[in-house]
Design a protein around this motif. Structure first.
Motif, PDB file in Angstrom:
ATOM      1  N   GLU A 198     -23.318 -21.203  19.946  1.00 44.70           N
ATOM      2  CA  GLU A 198     -23.640 -19.842  19.501  1.00 44.70           C
ATOM      3  C   GLU A 198     -22.363 -19.016  19.427  1.00 44.70           C
ATOM      4  O   GLU A 198     -21.548 -19.032  20.351  1.00 44.70           O
ATOM      5  CB  GLU A 198     -24.629 -19.191  20.467  1.00 44.70           C
ATOM      6  CG  GLU A 198     -25.082 -17.797  20.056  1.00 44.70           C
ATOM      7  CD  GLU A 198     -26.107 -17.212  21.008  1.00 44.70           C
ATOM      8  OE1 GLU A 198     -26.185 -15.972  21.100  1.00 44.70           O
ATOM      9  OE2 GLU A 198     -26.840 -17.991  21.666  1.00 44.70           O
ATOM     10  N   LYS A 224     -22.170 -18.476   9.144  1.00 42.24           N
ATOM     11  CA  LYS A 224     -22.996 -19.686   9.130  1.00 42.24           C
ATOM     12  C   LYS A 224     -22.315 -20.784   8.317  1.00 42.24           C
ATOM     13  O   LYS A 224     -22.273 -21.949   8.714  1.00 42.24           O
ATOM     14  CB  LYS A 224     -24.374 -19.346   8.545  1.00 42.24           C
ATOM     15  CG  LYS A 224     -25.350 -20.505   8.487  1.00 42.24           C
ATOM     16  CD  LYS A 224     -26.689 -20.025   7.934  1.00 42.24           C
ATOM     17  CE  LYS A 224     -27.675 -21.163   7.798  1.00 42.24           C
ATOM     18  NZ  LYS A 224     -28.975 -20.688   7.250  1.00 42.24           N
ATOM     19  N   LEU A 228     -20.690 -24.318   9.900  1.00 46.00           N
ATOM     20  CA  LEU A 228     -21.179 -25.625   9.454  1.00 46.00           C
ATOM     21  C   LEU A 228     -20.034 -26.499   8.947  1.00 46.00           C
ATOM     22  O   LEU A 228     -19.998 -27.707   9.200  1.00 46.00           O
ATOM     23  CB  LEU A 228     -22.213 -25.443   8.339  1.00 46.00           C
ATOM     24  CG  LEU A 228     -23.667 -25.260   8.773  1.00 46.00           C
ATOM     25  CD1 LEU A 228     -24.537 -24.956   7.566  1.00 46.00           C
ATOM     26  CD2 LEU A 228     -24.191 -26.488   9.512  1.00 46.00           C
ATOM     27  N   SER A 238     -26.246 -30.688  12.048  1.00 49.82           N
ATOM     28  CA  SER A 238     -27.128 -29.691  12.645  1.00 49.82           C
ATOM     29  C   SER A 238     -28.587 -30.120  12.600  1.00 49.82           C
ATOM     30  O   SER A 238     -29.069 -30.621  11.587  1.00 49.82           O
ATOM     31  CB  SER A 238     -26.970 -28.339  11.945  1.00 49.82           C
ATOM     32  OG  SER A 238     -27.374 -28.423  10.599  1.00 49.82           O
ATOM     33  N   ILE A 241     -29.927 -24.504  12.349  1.00 51.98           N
ATOM     34  CA  ILE A 241     -28.923 -23.451  12.418  1.00 51.98           C
ATOM     35  C   ILE A 241     -29.556 -22.165  11.901  1.00 51.98           C
ATOM     36  O   ILE A 241     -30.226 -22.171  10.862  1.00 51.98           O
ATOM     37  CB  ILE A 241     -27.643 -23.798  11.630  1.00 51.98           C
ATOM     38  CG1 ILE A 241     -26.603 -22.663  11.755  1.00 51.98           C
ATOM     39  CG2 ILE A 241     -27.935 -24.110  10.164  1.00 51.98           C
ATOM     40  CD1 ILE A 241     -25.216 -23.052  11.296  1.00 51.98           C
ATOM     41  N   TRP A 250     -26.493 -19.306  15.682  1.00 50.55           N
ATOM     42  CA  TRP A 250     -26.668 -20.348  16.691  1.00 50.55           C
ATOM     43  C   TRP A 250     -27.164 -21.624  16.029  1.00 50.55           C
ATOM     44  O   TRP A 250     -27.806 -21.598  14.974  1.00 50.55           O
ATOM     45  CB  TRP A 250     -27.637 -19.906  17.806  1.00 50.55           C
ATOM     46  CG  TRP A 250     -29.068 -19.727  17.382  1.00 50.55           C
ATOM     47  CD1 TRP A 250     -29.635 -18.584  16.907  1.00 50.55           C
ATOM     48  CD2 TRP A 250     -30.099 -20.734  17.380  1.00 50.55           C
ATOM     49  NE1 TRP A 250     -30.961 -18.805  16.614  1.00 50.55           N
ATOM     50  CE2 TRP A 250     -31.275 -20.108  16.910  1.00 50.55           C
ATOM     51  CE3 TRP A 250     -30.152 -22.071  17.750  1.00 50.55           C
ATOM     52  CZ2 TRP A 250     -32.479 -20.799  16.784  1.00 50.55           C
ATOM     53  CZ3 TRP A 250     -31.348 -22.764  17.628  1.00 50.55           C
ATOM     54  CH2 TRP A 250     -32.499 -22.123  17.148  1.00 50.55           C
ATOM     55  N   CYS A 251     -26.827 -22.740  16.646  1.00 57.90           N
ATOM     56  CA  CYS A 251     -27.258 -24.015  16.087  1.00 57.90           C
ATOM     57  C   CYS A 251     -27.389 -25.052  17.193  1.00 57.90           C
ATOM     58  O   CYS A 251     -26.797 -24.922  18.271  1.00 57.90           O
ATOM     59  CB  CYS A 251     -26.285 -24.511  15.012  1.00 57.90           C
ATOM     60  SG  CYS A 251     -24.575 -24.636  15.555  1.00 57.90           S
TER      61      CYS A 251
END
Length: 306
Positions: A198, A224, A228, A238, A241, A250-251
């Protein structure tokens, strides 16, 4: 307390390994001199140039706790940590059999309250590990909650293999080298283990950028998309996410064992730069209005007191 450094060093973007960035701001929280830049190749926002690793270590030893972990707020911080632990649990419980894992590690664990919460709520968790620099926090983790501090630096090689769950909440943005930070986690995670990650969301920020969001300890500002890009580069994929309502991304990640699984990412440079510049303009306008308002109040009081 303002910690002043005058030496700054150029840094390559960890996503493209080039130094082709544009400076967007030269000041941050507490009126500290810092250089917030954006990579033209992928839109990652980070401090460039910035202090050396050695000077950052001095800063964390001498100033960080005073600015961000004051003793008079410790009890409030513990309640926040418990609240965040419950939130993490709710987010990941449908993806992980938490009642079957035996080990948890928290990167940048602070006082270890998240580790303590998971150990108290899951009797199957036998081993709790932490990566933490603060001597005060290390002492509490080892002597009060029975944890093991496996390293004081998330980017130096450490060995504690086959960890089932690693938690990194609001730590990656402090890294000097986020690739090394994540690679260490990848190397110590069990094959079927998970990483909860996060970070603050640079695409959905709140408050004044220069008075709140941009700050010395935050060397990287992920969106984001750029997050990634980074985790895929290190070898994670992931499970989920999301962007939350508290300006975070957060993921939940697991190891990606597929070869040649590179993903094409959109260069968010123009979108991210435009968003930041717009907010900087709004902040500047608000500051001008604040000054004018205070000046008018002062003049009115001066007239009434004659």
């Amino acid at each position: 307390m303002v910690f002043s450094m005058k030496e700054f060093y150029e840094v390559q973007c960890p996503l493209c390994n080039l130094n082709e960035s544009k400076t967007l701001s030269k000041i941050g929280q507490f009126n500290t001199e810092l250089y917030v830049s954006i990579c033209k190749n992928d839109g990652l926002v980070y401090l460039n140039p910035r202090w050396s690793n050695e000077n950052y270590n001095k800063y964390y030893q001498k100033s960080y706790d005073k600015n961000y972990r004051p003793e008079n707020l410790m009890q409030n911080e513990k309640q926040k940590a418990i609240k965040n632990s419950i939130k993490i649990n709710e987010r990941i419980k449908n993806y992980i059999a938490l009642n079957k894992i035996s080990s948890v590690c928290d990167i940048g664990s602070g006082m270890g309250w998240t580790l303590e919460w998971f150990k108290l709520n899951y009797s199957n968790i036998e081993d709790i590990y932490a990566v933490e620099m603060s001597l005060q926090c290390k002492d509490y983790i080892e002597n009060n909650i029975g944890g093991i501090v496996i390293s004081d630096d998330a980017e130096k090689v450490y060995t504690q293999k086959n960890i089932d769950l690693v938690i990194s909440r609001h730590s990656l943005e402090h890294a000097m080298n986020p690739v090394l930070f994540l690679r260490n986690i990848h190397n110590n995670l069990s094959d079927d283990g998970f990483l909860y990650l996060e970070v603050p969301d640079m695409m959905n920020f709140s408050g004044s950028l220069q008075k709140y969001w941009f700050r010395v300890p935050h060397t990287y500002y992920f969106s984001k998309n750029t997050l990634l890009h980074l985790v895929n580069k290190v070898g994670f994929e992931s499970c989920i996410i999301k962007e939350d309502l508290e300006n975070n991304v957060w993921c939940l990640l697991k190891k990606n064992n597929k070869k040649n699984n590179a993903i094409d990412f959109i260069n968010m440079y123009s979108v991210q730069k435009r968003k930041i510049k717009k907010q900087l303009y709004i902040d500047k306008k608000n500051m001008a209005l604040y000054y004018i308002r205070n000046r008018i109040i002062y003049l009115i009081k001066l007239i009434l007191n004659r």
